[in-house]
Design a protein around this motif. Structure first.
Motif, PDB file in Angstrom:
ATOM      1  N   MET A  27       0.837  -1.197   0.000  1.00  0.00           N
ATOM      2  CA  MET A  27       0.000   0.000   0.000  1.00  0.00           C
ATOM      3  C   MET A  27       0.874   1.250   0.000  1.00  0.00           C
ATOM      4  N   HIS A  28       2.043   1.160   0.658  1.00  0.00           N
ATOM      5  CA  HIS A  28       2.979   2.285   0.641  1.00  0.00           C
ATOM      6  C   HIS A  28       3.466   2.527  -0.786  1.00  0.00           C
ATOM      7  N   GLU A  29       3.880   1.443  -1.439  1.00  0.00           N
ATOM      8  CA  GLU A  29       4.333   1.594  -2.825  1.00  0.00           C
ATOM      9  C   GLU A  29       3.163   2.014  -3.708  1.00  0.00           C
ATOM     10  N   GLY A  30       1.972   1.614  -3.332  1.00  0.00           N
ATOM     11  CA  GLY A  30       0.777   2.040  -4.064  1.00  0.00           C
ATOM     12  C   GLY A  30       0.662   3.565  -4.081  1.00  0.00           C
TER      13      GLY A  30
ATOM     14  N   VAL B 247      -7.485   5.960   2.148  1.00  0.00           N
ATOM     15  CA  VAL B 247      -6.291   5.149   2.427  1.00  0.00           C
ATOM     16  C   VAL B 247      -5.484   5.711   3.604  1.00  0.00           C
ATOM     17  N   TRP B 248      -4.968   6.931   3.431  1.00  0.00           N
ATOM     18  CA  TRP B 248      -3.952   7.439   4.357  1.00  0.00           C
ATOM     19  C   TRP B 248      -4.410   7.516   5.796  1.00  0.00           C
TER      20      TRP B 248
ATOM     21  N   ASP C  66      -6.103  -3.716   7.172  1.00  0.00           N
ATOM     22  CA  ASP C  66      -5.136  -4.425   6.335  1.00  0.00           C
ATOM     23  C   ASP C  66      -5.324  -3.998   4.874  1.00  0.00           C
ATOM     24  N   PRO C  67      -4.301  -4.240   4.039  1.00  0.00           N
ATOM     25  CA  PRO C  67      -4.373  -3.703   2.669  1.00  0.00           C
ATOM     26  C   PRO C  67      -5.600  -4.194   1.880  1.00  0.00           C
ATOM     27  N   GLN C  68      -5.917  -5.454   2.038  1.00  0.00           N
ATOM     28  CA  GLN C  68      -7.056  -5.956   1.261  1.00  0.00           C
ATOM     29  C   GLN C  68      -8.359  -5.298   1.724  1.00  0.00           C
ATOM     30  N   GLU C  69      -8.421  -4.961   3.023  1.00  0.00           N
ATOM     31  CA  GLU C  69      -9.605  -4.258   3.544  1.00  0.00           C
ATOM     32  C   GLU C  69      -9.669  -2.832   2.996  1.00  0.00           C
ATOM     33  N   ILE C  70      -8.496  -2.213   2.909  1.00  0.00           N
ATOM     34  CA  ILE C  70      -8.439  -0.847   2.365  1.00  0.00           C
ATOM     35  C   ILE C  70      -8.998  -0.846   0.937  1.00  0.00           C
TER      36      ILE C  70
ATOM     37  N   CYS D  93     -12.937   0.599  -2.778  1.00  0.00           N
ATOM     38  CA  CYS D  93     -13.394   0.310  -4.134  1.00  0.00           C
ATOM     39  C   CYS D  93     -14.678  -0.530  -4.165  1.00  0.00           C
ATOM     40  N   GLY D  94     -15.099  -1.023  -3.025  1.00  0.00           N
ATOM     41  CA  GLY D  94     -16.307  -1.840  -3.005  1.00  0.00           C
ATOM     42  C   GLY D  94     -16.141  -3.201  -3.665  1.00  0.00           C
ATOM     43  N   GLU D  95     -14.933  -3.601  -3.921  1.00  0.00           N
ATOM     44  CA  GLU D  95     -14.650  -4.937  -4.476  1.00  0.00           C
ATOM     45  C   GLU D  95     -13.219  -5.309  -4.104  1.00  0.00           C
ATOM     46  N   PRO D  96     -12.869  -6.588  -4.188  1.00  0.00           N
ATOM     47  CA  PRO D  96     -11.501  -6.977  -3.822  1.00  0.00           C
ATOM     48  C   PRO D  96     -10.476  -6.490  -4.847  1.00  0.00           C
ATOM     49  N   PHE D  97      -9.224  -6.686  -4.508  1.00  0.00           N
ATOM     50  CA  PHE D  97      -8.141  -6.341  -5.432  1.00  0.00           C
ATOM     51  C   PHE D  97      -8.308  -7.111  -6.744  1.00  0.00           C
TER      52      PHE D  97
END
Lengths: 548, 548
Positions: A340-343, A508-509, A516-520, A525-529
């Protein structure tokens, strides 16, 4: 397109997760009545709940961890660039002791009991406190099985291997670094085995750097990425090359540093919470929301390197300083994961910085500092120069399309190392082989090959894949901004990216490590990665650029 | 005159002192079986001596204190110059917690018992270990009566007052700093009262910065100094003034920094154990013998300021890096006292740097970096310019003769503040009054008056007198070098001061904190401290210079 249209529809405060049950495996012998820094006092008579006292103990524990984090960040970030050459070993000793103290603090029996009680008392806790307990329990559980002396030995090893790498890179001397890489690999396999004896060690580390990931996850991810990038690259190689002529020349270092400061302004960083310093390998870090640091370098023959390094590291700093300030002295401060940081960093580097819409804003700053070179360059010319696709040796200088291939090389070699299929000795050969295979180029030496990155020397095996994943997170976040009604290119064209910052801060921030990232991703986005947003973006952008 | 003639006649290894009995006054409640960072385990069955285990516990305790010292030095030294503006409060919080941890570690019941056992076991300890126990018992005793929360509050106050002072000095704004000075004074009186309720608070702090000193000691010392300096100054004012013309001009900053590095070389500092950084108020510090730092500044209109600042701070760094390396991770690392530290820094600034014999060596460097200005300046002209006596406003820029008068002003005001006879509000008036009385000059503003020094903002009331005392220590050490057979001026004339460094290393530096300052003087010189060497030196030097 502006802030007003960002509906808070997906992420509400009530979605802060409950703590998962994470049984601790082994208690460290601890005193009955400790009066020692940070370890909570023993509970009142067993069974008697006293949430007020427990919350005070939680706050005290967090303050001690915070003070150590402050010291460790200063020593870890500034140490290698500031400390005298001969002080490396002494710094390693000090860092190892502080690490040991953190571990003993978290693993103390009383700390375990406190966290269990708080877990039981969660209905009486605030949402923030529940998230703190969740993170602390996870960290404690991770540390419980690593003997403190081994953790400390690992810290000492890294102080040394970092210094050895530094010299080895400068001297193009793989042989001096090679034994250190073997030692780092062995130590990381050993630590992973302590933590989770039944699990593949590389999976343990992948999950550590990015919660919820594994070789299975990345194998799928990288397969999709290759499926898009390799044919695109193939087609592009048949097309006429974009010109970089307009960004070539000599760019005096001091002016580049002034440009770097203006880029921080343009990105929206508050100079009163920032330190900008010089280093060999760029990085950034943060302590509280009042303290972020960027270490960068400039090359007089490459102004784009400075420009995109600053936008990248600035993205990290925006994340660190954009966390909810109430998390400052708690374990919730910081980015939720490396990916998420690199994101965030790659968002500002690529989706902002390498877009056509933002080219005029960047060009304006380039003209200010280098009027001679840039007065007659058009935004379109600059955009094309900044997006020329060209297989190259250095990951951090790579274009957006070939970048993930650099990561795939490292991912494949890391797997082989961690599984014991190869030793460090074989790394240079494999490196050359993979660069030939994926990028079609010859690696001339170690400095521009397997010695280019500091990560392995720093014990960050399993970290590289998060760079590529971060790029994909960013594509999905960008897609969602637009779905939420933002005129993304329109915002970029104004040169004021406050609406983009607001969206990222909101989704996000601000949450720091509370999700956790997947929760973020799910909440934002209302959907998974989904990797498709990334591959679609790459296909569309580069097909258009190269008229495929 | 060279090393060979330094007879080891006065200081032998067997003179390392035995620990004095220092009963602890109040035990902190501590765990029966601590497994927490640094606090030693409880002894085996009472009465059973186990020196081996106790020595291991001593080493572990020292390692924890060392790691904290490393972190605290980084944060304290680099923090104010590196950290972002808004991070001051957060740094103060972290520093306060680390302080608290140190205090709780030293004051824990088990630590007390360990030190008592080691004291009983001293025949089985090495001389180094006995000295460690002596220092640790003294530090513990000093901390036992200060509640940790109050110590932490003091640390927080200093982080804030330091930042306020910084702005206040720049803005010539006494009013903003005034309440902080009152708070610092109150906190220091309170802490002194906790430690020694029956003793005058200023005496407590004087003794803290310089073991064995008190108002009585300094009243005598300063009386003797005034008796020499005031009439000398009076006579000099009747004589024709020495010219500074040859050192006047503009000196470009970057070249001055290059000169600074050459001065470090000339002084004999190993660049691999040194950091040179920029700051408003020059200072130096050290962690291990592999790590010393100098923070300095340059003024483009005053090259002598740079030159003597570097020689001064370099003297501190020589002391820090000249300690026995075996003391590195122990409480014996560092200078024995502030006065002995200033004794070294002022030794290189004055007895070396402002001597006629060393003028050619300095001139050679000045010619290298500023050939235009210095090619036709003679050593005699330079010597006279560097020793022009002129009452002035700024302590750190003062000549060698008027310097102690600056200290006397501060000493007198500190006494009044600490005894509650005045509050901070009256300081500017008193400052102006004393500068008129002792130096005959008018103070035009706060920036060049009572806001010039950082010490009070940093909680260092009682420290200033050690600067003057250090000058006097240096005079006695210099006298002894000559009595030992060194051709002092002859060594200086060669430009290679290795014999002087060797003498100081042997008699002062190597011992770190293993001896108290009065013991160092006694061992090195074979007699107690005597102010006459200092006053004789001043009388002789300035009578000759001004042909009195």
């Amino acid at each position: 397109m502006a802030e007003a249209t960002n509906e808070p529809k997906k992420q509400t405060e009530s979605t802060l997760p409950e703590a998962a049950a994470e049984p601790s495996r082994q208690e460290v012998q601890a005193p009955a009545q400790p009066a020692v820094p940070g370890v909570p006092d023993e509970a009142a008579p067993a069974g008697v709940s006293n949430p007020k006292a427990d919350i005070a103990a939680l706050n005290s524990l967090e303050m001690h961890l915070y003070a150590h984090r402050y010291a460790e960040t200063m020593m870890g970030c500034f140490g290698p660039s500031i400390d005298p050459v001969k002080a490396t070993h002494d710094r390693g000793e000090a860092q190892a002791i502080l690490d040991e103290e953190d571990q003993e603090l978290l693993c103390a029996k009383n700390t375990g009991e406190l966290l269990e009680r708080l877990q039981r008392e969660s209905p009486m806790l605030s949402r923030t406190q529940r998230a703190q307990v969740r993170i602390l329990r996870r960290e404690r559980s991770r540390l419980m099985d690593v003997p403190p002396k081994e953790q400390a030995a690992f810290t000492r090893l890294l102080a040394e291997s970092g210094a050895v790498w530094h010299k080895a890179k400068a001297a193009n001397d793989w042989a001096s670094f090679e034994p250190y890489l073997d030692r780092v690999v062995n130590a990381m396999r050993h630590i992973a085995n302590c933590q989770n004896p039944g699990k593949n060690p590389y999976d343990v580390w992948l999950d550590y750097y990015e919660q919820g990931t594994s070789r299975a996850f990345y194998n799928h991810f990288f397969r999709e990425v290759k499926k898009t990038v390799v044919p695109l690259l193939q087609e592009i190689s048949q097309r006429p090359q974009l010109s970089r002529r307009v960004v070539e020349g000599r760019f005096e270092a001091e002016r580049q540093w002034a440009l770097a400061r203006d880029l921080m302004d343009l990105e929206g960083l508050d100079p009163d919470v920032m330190v900008l310093t010089k280093t060999e390998h760029p990085y950034s870090d943060g302590i509280t929301t009042n303290y972020a640091m960027i270490a960068a370098h400039v090359y007089e023959d490459d102004v784009l390197s400075n420009l995109y390094t600053m936008l990248h590291e600035g993205g990290h700093a925006l994340y660190e300083t954009g966390v909810n300030p109430e998390f400052n002295y708690t374990s919730l401060k910081g980015g939720t994961s490396m990916g998420m940081h690199e994101g965030q960093s790659r968002f500002f580097e690529n989706y902002v910085g390498r877009s056509e819409a933002f080219a005029p804003a960047l060009l304006k700053l380039l003209r200010k500092h280098f009027p001679g070179q840039f007065s007659r360059v058009s935004a379109r010319q600059f955009y094309m120069a900044a997006n020329r696709v060209e297989p190259s040796l250095i990951r951090t200088e790579a274009d957006e399309l070939t970048y993930p291939l650099h990561i795939i090389v490292r991912y494949e070699i890391e797997q082989l190392l961690m599984e014991g299929d190869i030793s460090a000795q074989q790394v240079p050969m494999l490196w050359a082989d993979r660069y030939k295979k994926y990028l079609g180029i010859r690696v001339p030496d170690y400095t521009h090959g397997c010695l280019q990155d500091t990560h392995w020397a720093d014990g960050l095996i399993g970290y590289f894949p998060t760079y590529a994943l971060g790029g994909a997170y960013g594509a999905q976040l960008r897609h969602q901004m637009i779905a939420d009604g933002m005129d993304f290119d329109g915002v970029l064209a104004t040169g004021d990216i406050a609406p983009i910052r607001s969206w990222l801060k909101k989704h996000v921030w601000q949450w720091g490590r509370a999700f956790d990232p997947q929760e973020i991703i799910q909440n934002a986005c209302g959907e998974p990665f989904n990797v498709a947003y990334y591959t679609d973006y790459l296909t569309q952008k580069f097909s258009s650029l190269y008229e495929l």
